[in-house]
Structures are given as structure tokens and as C-alpha cells.
Design an enzyme around this catalytic site. Sequence first.
Site, mmCIF file in Angstrom:
data_model
loop_
_atom_site.group_PDB
_atom_site.id
_atom_site.type_symbol
_atom_site.label_atom_id
_atom_site.label_comp_id
_atom_site.label_asym_id
_atom_site.label_seq_id
_atom_site.Cartn_x
_atom_site.Cartn_y
_atom_site.Cartn_z
ATOM 1 N N LYS A 1 -12.248 3.853 1.163
ATOM 2 C CA LYS A 1 -10.863 2.729 0.499
ATOM 3 C C LYS A 1 -11.135 1.982 0.014
ATOM 4 O O LYS A 1 -11.553 0.634 0.721
ATOM 5 C CB LYS A 1 -9.993 3.298 1.850
ATOM 6 C CG LYS A 1 -8.905 2.369 1.008
ATOM 7 C CD LYS A 1 -7.569 2.462 2.069
ATOM 8 C CE LYS A 1 -6.508 1.164 2.406
ATOM 9 N NZ LYS A 1 -5.290 1.559 3.652
ATOM 10 N N GLU B 1 0.574 -1.151 0.126
ATOM 11 C CA GLU B 1 0.322 -0.360 -0.051
ATOM 12 C C GLU B 1 0.746 1.329 0.253
ATOM 13 O O GLU B 1 0.459 2.378 -0.473
ATOM 14 C CB GLU B 1 -0.946 0.114 1.162
ATOM 15 C CG GLU B 1 -2.097 -1.040 0.776
ATOM 16 C CD GLU B 1 -2.735 -0.562 2.756
ATOM 17 O OE1 GLU B 1 -4.066 -0.732 2.524
ATOM 18 O OE2 GLU B 1 -2.496 -1.509 3.855
ATOM 19 N N TYR C 1 -15.195 26.462 -2.686
ATOM 20 C CA TYR C 1 -15.100 24.622 -2.889
ATOM 21 C C TYR C 1 -14.102 23.861 -3.407
ATOM 22 O O TYR C 1 -13.152 24.060 -3.662
ATOM 23 C CB TYR C 1 -16.354 24.342 -3.247
ATOM 24 C CG TYR C 1 -16.904 25.016 -4.065
ATOM 25 C CD1 TYR C 1 -16.757 24.743 -5.585
ATOM 26 C CD2 TYR C 1 -18.244 25.673 -4.346
ATOM 27 C CE1 TYR C 1 -17.565 25.698 -6.343
ATOM 28 C CE2 TYR C 1 -18.134 26.690 -4.856
ATOM 29 C CZ TYR C 1 -18.551 26.207 -6.732
ATOM 30 O OH TYR C 1 -19.222 27.096 -7.545
ATOM 31 N N GLU D 1 -8.575 6.009 9.436
ATOM 32 C CA GLU D 1 -8.522 7.294 10.827
ATOM 33 C C GLU D 1 -7.874 8.442 11.292
ATOM 34 O O GLU D 1 -7.788 10.104 11.037
ATOM 35 C CB GLU D 1 -8.435 6.747 12.272
ATOM 36 C CG GLU D 1 -10.412 6.051 12.244
ATOM 37 C CD GLU D 1 -9.782 3.915 11.785
ATOM 38 O OE1 GLU D 1 -10.206 2.946 11.706
ATOM 39 O OE2 GLU D 1 -8.382 4.195 10.504
#
Length: 139
Positions: free
Chosen positions: A118, A41, A73, A93
Site C-alpha cells: 500500500k 480511502e 498466470y 491483512e
Amino acid sequence: MTAAETSPAAAAPAATAAVGLDVLRLSGVRATGHHGVFDHERRDGQEFVVDAVVHLDTRAAATGDDLEATVHYGVLAEQLVAAVESDPVDLIETLAERLAGVVLAFPAAVRTEITVHKPGAPITVPFSDVSITIVRERP
């Protein structure tokens, strides 16, 4: 107890703080990050998808037609992508916490809800998505 101490507003001050706030939603912001606990990863990277909800008062911006009095934005989207693409972390997190900080750095932002998806998480069973949603507000 006094009447003030037993009133609904006294019992739930956080709930009343959001009353009257407007909501800006930015959904599906995509970026490649190198987050996760596995070596592959970190090495190969993967797509992360971010949904940001910003609670703010847009009355001054609307009245004055003033972009500086709200959350731009487009700039927010660019900053979220940069935050996903920056230094790797193990947990989504932790990434969500970083992204909440990006939102709350805008002076007009009072509260935010961040969801980090994810979709390519290394799970051995069929799944559609893995995500975390956090809620943070300005202290």
C-alpha cells in the site's frame, strides 16, 4: 520415543511438504481498491500492488505441455485485480487473505505467499512502502 518420532521428517512435516514443489512468481500486479479505515480511502481509492508466489508441482504440465495442469498466470493476474477492486475492507491483512483464496482456488496451487503493498498509505511521516505478507496452504 520411536526412531520415526524423533526423525527430522516427523519433527517438521510442514517443512517437508514443500520439498519438490516448483515456484511461480507474479510480481507487481497493480490495481485500484477502496480499502482502508479512513473515509477518504474508501471514497477516493488508491493503488495496491500485489506480489503472489505460488508453490505447485509443474511436472505434469511440463510433460504434457498442458496449461490446464498448472496455474495460468494471465488468468491469475486478472483474478487478483478483480479481488482488489471488489468489496472494500478495512485492513490489508483482510485483503491479503482474500487474495490467498484466489490463488488456492487453482487446483494446482498447493501453497501461496501473498504480499500486498500500500504505497500510498495515509502515514504522516516519509516512507517508501507499507506491506503485509501472508503464507497460506491448501488444507
